[in-house]
Design an enzyme around this catalytic site. Structure first.
Site, mmCIF file in Angstrom:
data_model
loop_
_atom_site.group_PDB
_atom_site.id
_atom_site.type_symbol
_atom_site.label_atom_id
_atom_site.label_comp_id
_atom_site.label_asym_id
_atom_site.label_seq_id
_atom_site.Cartn_x
_atom_site.Cartn_y
_atom_site.Cartn_z
ATOM 1 C CG HIS A 123 8.912 -3.009 -16.026
ATOM 2 N ND1 HIS A 123 8.600 -3.634 -14.506
ATOM 3 C CD2 HIS A 123 7.657 -2.702 -16.247
ATOM 4 C CE1 HIS A 123 7.332 -3.669 -14.348
ATOM 5 N NE2 HIS A 123 6.748 -2.990 -15.294
ATOM 6 C CE LYS A 179 -9.001 5.114 -0.570
ATOM 7 N NZ LYS A 179 -8.325 4.586 0.340
ATOM 8 C CG HIS A 204 -12.641 -2.969 -6.257
ATOM 9 N ND1 HIS A 204 -11.660 -2.411 -6.470
ATOM 10 C CD2 HIS A 204 -12.060 -3.946 -5.219
ATOM 11 C CE1 HIS A 204 -10.427 -2.827 -5.979
ATOM 12 N NE2 HIS A 204 -10.807 -3.618 -5.151
ATOM 13 N N PRO A 205 -12.936 0.425 -6.335
ATOM 14 C CG PRO A 205 -12.243 1.917 -4.718
ATOM 15 C CD PRO A 205 -12.484 0.686 -4.840
ATOM 16 C CG ASP A 206 -8.298 -1.879 -10.139
ATOM 17 O OD1 ASP A 206 -7.484 -1.030 -10.924
ATOM 18 O OD2 ASP A 206 -8.539 -2.941 -10.420
#
Length: 570
Positions: free
Chosen positions: A285, A364, A373-375
């Site tokens: 990462h 979605k 808002h999907p998130d």
């Protein structure tokens, strides 16, 4: 100047890097005000009063001095955070990064052209590898499209780190070796490394100026497989990359969950192909965040789908050099260390509970139709699920992207807001009306949406507070009281978030990383038109967490929330 460049006829991947704005330093008042807002859900009135006084003292005293020094630092750097973040978030860590920090995720090909099938491992591996090499070539020639958020150009520097990049263990701090260059910058390595049965092989992906084709890669991988299956296993030196970092560095000086001998945990990007033809990515990462990996994987998936998972070109195989085995000289001491590393690794990963589920009732499309808002929808469902399961607010880290700035990476969205907590309480209070619940939910949505926008535009506070702390450390000053206050840790500061979460995009790709704390969860999700995919993990040894139960509860909360909006419209 920027406008003029933006209108040039053929975009190049890295052409806007010099025109990206510098990472801003937020105002001290704004950051501390947001911090106080964020700690509120975790404190009673008396504790909050105490923290408020500590913050006030910090703002008018040492905090003001540190902020001035940070502003000075920012004058000489286009990204004041970059070096610090790489060191503090990644390179200084001494725990096993392969277990705790690396990111991994399965390829979604299982859903369409490549269902699991024994005997397809090499055939699929060579096709996938060829598409990844094509992406490498596009990067070399700067033909990977520039990514944008609405109309704003995003920083593309992380893509340079996908290839020819490796983390090197150090006794107190690791380092990153990076050799990628674009064609205009010069030559760069073009070999592939293959790990199989504890052995390591290398061969060049370019022969006489042109890239190997899938049949040629097939020839090389088949040779490696036959060699490894007809001879004893190698020592498995790669297992050492799963060690605690200082130990790995010392071992070198002396001479997500599967077999540690077939994954070099320090490599920026590896793909793993299993015997049944399924595949997964495994990445360090440190040099980049997941979206760079997802963009590259999405490119490969698109090409694989276009060609129905097959190679449709020439079957001609040139007379290319056979793969070369990289033989490590290991004495008994190293062999023992490899044994200890494998034992530690298997013990640790056997404690991981990881569940992957798809919620298929909606996705979605319906959420957008309901103007949600999907998130934010998923984040609030997770807050409600955690509150239901544990009876208290869950301090939560959600990744926000800061790539609209030069070398921008991430900022923390703290999803556990007072607005979210008040809404959660209303959902669990039978006396609350549907109308009241809905109003509170909309308030929680609005708050989260604003937090995300602020973080993406450089107005978050977590990285700012980190910067102030690091200035104090560099100056040899004592740790300010703000960071020693219980509120700092209780609200997730210092890497103590019980919910570590990230949206892995609106694609078919998903991924996962482990919880930040022993009593926490890693919760990663992707949102498609008709479904929401979740990967949730926790530690089996923790009696209070259960990834499966949390996932099921989140799915129930999805239903409750959508019912709430539909009921309000009736």
């Amino acid at each position: 100047m920027q406008k003029q460049v933006l209108e040039s006829s053929e975009e190049r991947t890295f052409q806007y890097q010099d025109f990206l704005p510098s990472l801003p330093v937020p105002s001290l008042d704004d950051s501390l005000s947001k911090y106080l807002d964020a700690v509120k859900p975790f404190l009673n009135q008396e504790e909050y009063q105490r923290t408020e006084n500590i913050v006030k003292k910090f703002k008018n005293g040492i905090g003001k001095e540190l902020h001035e020094k940070l502003l000075e630092r920012a004058k000489t750097r286009r990204n004041w955070l970059e070096d610090w973040w790489l060191n503090v978030a990644y390179l200084d860590l001494r725990i096993s990064t392969q277990i705790h920090c690396n990111i991994g995720g399965p390829g979604p090909f299982i859903e369409h052209c490549w269902p699991p099938k024994e005997g397809t491992q090499i055939e699929r591996a060579c096709i996938y590898t060829w598409h990844i090499l094509k992406f490498w070539h596009l990067l070399r020639t700067e033909k990977v499209p520039v990514e944008r958020s609405l109309d704003e150009v995003l920083d593309m520097s992380q893509f340079r780190m996908l290839f020819c990049t490796c983390r090197i263990p150090g006794v107190t701090r690791d380092s990153i070796s990076h050799y990628f260059k674009t064609e205009t910058e010069g030559e760069c390595p073009s070999h592939l490394i293959v790990l199989c049965r504890g052995r390591v092989f290398a061969f060049d992906a370019i022969h006489e100026g042109s890239m190997l084709t899938p049949p040629e890669i097939f020839r090389q991988l088949t040779h490696i497989q036959k060699t490894c299956h007809s001879e004893p296993d190698g020592p498995g030196v790669a297992a050492l990359t799963s060690c605690e970092r200082t130990k790995w560095a010392e071992v070198t000086r002396m001479g997500l969950t599967g077999d540690p001998t077939v994954r070099w945990g320090d490599k920026s990007y590896s793909s793993i192909f299993f015997s049944n033809g399924t595949c997964s990515a495994f990445c360090d990462h440190s040099p980049f965040d997941a979206m760079a990996l997802i963009s590259m994987s999405h490119f490969a998936e698109k090409k694989i789908l276009e060609n129905e998972g097959k190679w449709k070109g020439s079957d001609t195989v040139r007379d290319i050099p056979w793969p070369e085995e990289l033989v490590f000289t290991v004495d008994q001491k190293i062999i023992n260390e490899i044994g200890y590393a494998k034992e530690f690794y298997y013990k640790k990963v056997s404690d991981v509970q990881l569940v992957s589920y798809a919620f298929t009732s909606f996705g979605k499309t319906l959420l957008r139709k309901q103007k949600l808002h999907p998130d934010t929808f998923v984040q609030l469902a997770l807050q409600l699920a955690y509150y239901k399961r544990h009876g208290r607010p869950g301090c939560c880290y959600e990744t926000a992207m800061t790539r609209r700035f030069y070398h921008g990476r991430t900022e923390t969205v703290r999803s556990c807001t007072m607005e979210a907590v008040e809404w959660c309480k209303s959902m669990l209070d039978p006396s609350e009306s549907t109308y009241q619940r809905l109003q509170l939910m909309y308030r929680a949505f609005a708050k989260h949406n604003k937090l995300r926008r602020d973080c993406e535009s450089g107005k978050g506070f977590d990285r700012h507070l980190l910067g102030l702390l690091l200035i104090a450390q560099e100056q040899g000053l004592p740790v300010p009281e703000l960071y020693r206050d219980n509120a700092f840790t209780a609200s997730g500061g210092g890497g103590n978030f019980v919910l570590s979460t990230s949206l892995t995009g609106y694609t078919r790709f998903s991924g996962c990383a482990l919880p930040m704390v022993d009593h926490g969860y890693g919760f990663f999700y992707s949102i498609r038109d008709d479904r929401i995919l979740t990967n949730c993990c926790s530690w089996k040894s923790c009696p209070e967490t259960d990834a499966e139960v949390l996932c099921r509860t989140v799915f129930q909360c999805f239903q409750d929330m959508i019912q709430l909006t539909i009921a309000a419209q009736l």
